[in-house]
Write a protein that holds these residues in place. Structure first.
Motif, mmCIF file in Angstrom:
data_model
loop_
_atom_site.group_PDB
_atom_site.id
_atom_site.type_symbol
_atom_site.label_atom_id
_atom_site.label_comp_id
_atom_site.label_asym_id
_atom_site.label_seq_id
_atom_site.Cartn_x
_atom_site.Cartn_y
_atom_site.Cartn_z
ATOM 1 N N GLU A 1 0.835 -1.197 0.000
ATOM 2 C CA GLU A 1 0.000 0.000 0.000
ATOM 3 C C GLU A 1 0.872 1.250 0.000
ATOM 4 O O GLU A 1 1.836 1.365 0.752
ATOM 5 C CB GLU A 1 -0.889 0.006 1.247
ATOM 6 C CG GLU A 1 -1.933 1.076 1.236
ATOM 7 C CD GLU A 1 -2.859 0.955 2.424
ATOM 8 O OE1 GLU A 1 -3.147 2.000 3.040
ATOM 9 O OE2 GLU A 1 -3.277 -0.179 2.736
ATOM 10 N N GLY A 2 0.556 2.184 -0.870
ATOM 11 C CA GLY A 2 1.293 3.430 -0.954
ATOM 12 C C GLY A 2 2.564 3.350 -1.792
ATOM 13 O O GLY A 2 3.336 4.297 -1.819
ATOM 14 N N VAL A 3 2.785 2.258 -2.485
ATOM 15 C CA VAL A 3 3.990 2.086 -3.301
ATOM 16 C C VAL A 3 3.567 1.838 -4.737
ATOM 17 O O VAL A 3 2.671 1.046 -5.003
ATOM 18 C CB VAL A 3 4.855 0.896 -2.807
ATOM 19 C CG1 VAL A 3 6.021 0.647 -3.740
ATOM 20 C CG2 VAL A 3 5.320 1.137 -1.390
ATOM 21 N N THR A 4 4.248 2.519 -5.675
ATOM 22 C CA THR A 4 4.013 2.282 -7.094
ATOM 23 C C THR A 4 5.332 1.906 -7.733
ATOM 24 O O THR A 4 6.348 2.566 -7.523
ATOM 25 C CB THR A 4 3.467 3.576 -7.773
ATOM 26 O OG1 THR A 4 2.288 3.972 -7.103
ATOM 27 C CG2 THR A 4 3.184 3.329 -9.241
ATOM 28 N N TYR A 5 5.342 0.837 -8.484
ATOM 29 C CA TYR A 5 6.539 0.406 -9.176
ATOM 30 C C TYR A 5 6.565 1.026 -10.568
ATOM 31 O O TYR A 5 5.587 0.985 -11.284
ATOM 32 C CB TYR A 5 6.598 -1.122 -9.293
ATOM 33 C CG TYR A 5 6.740 -1.820 -7.958
ATOM 34 C CD1 TYR A 5 7.898 -1.698 -7.217
ATOM 35 C CD2 TYR A 5 5.712 -2.589 -7.456
ATOM 36 C CE1 TYR A 5 8.033 -2.330 -5.998
ATOM 37 C CE2 TYR A 5 5.835 -3.244 -6.229
ATOM 38 C CZ TYR A 5 7.006 -3.092 -5.517
ATOM 39 O OH TYR A 5 7.136 -3.737 -4.307
#
Length: 150
Positions: A141-145
């Motif tokens: 949650e809260g992370v974008t690759y």
């Protein structure tokens, strides 16, 4: 407060079966070639000490003590934790693994009959462990690759 979802018995069985097929069967086959003095079996299902049971004990102790998951548990997205969801370490993993490696039938029966609804085997209770669903997603949650263009 964390919410832990206890793994179903069916899921735990399939994870155990995956481990038995991948790890236990090859060593069980090898144990047929060992001298008879190296094979000890007392009332199959009650107490079983063989090369494959010793290897499975070490396998479960090391993997579940290190990361809480064997290969079967990884495949089915379940893991062994302490009662509050914490990592268990090698000591608790050894106690928890002893029951399923050497005395699985009594371990399960006592858990099912003496502690109904707890979803614990006897050696889970003794070691202070539970088996939970992991509910891990691909991206935290809260992370974008971001991937580079190729």
């Amino acid at each position: 407060m964390a919410t832990l979802y206890l793994a179903r018995w069916e899921t735990r069985f399939w994870a155990w079966l995956i481990d038995i097929i991948l790890i236990g069967l090859p060593f069980w086959t090898l144990s047929d070639w060992l001298p008879p003095a190296w094979r000890i079996t007392i009332d199959p299902g009650l107490l079983s000490i063989s090369l494959s049971s010793v290897v499975l004990f070490l396998y479960w102790t090391l993997l579940e003590g290190y990361r809480g998951q064997s290969i079967g548990k990884m495949a089915l997205k379940i893991r062994v934790t302490g009662r509050a969801g914490e990592d268990i370490g090698f000591g608790a993993a050894a106690v928890e693994s002893f029951g399923k490696a050497f005395i699985l039938v009594p371990d399960c029966l006592i858990g099912w009959l003496a502690m109904p609804g707890s979803k614990q085997r006897l050696f889970n209770r003794i070691s202070g462990t539970v088996v939970i669903e992991t509910h891990e997603s691909e991206e935290p949650e809260g992370v974008t690759y971001v991937k580079h263009r190729e």
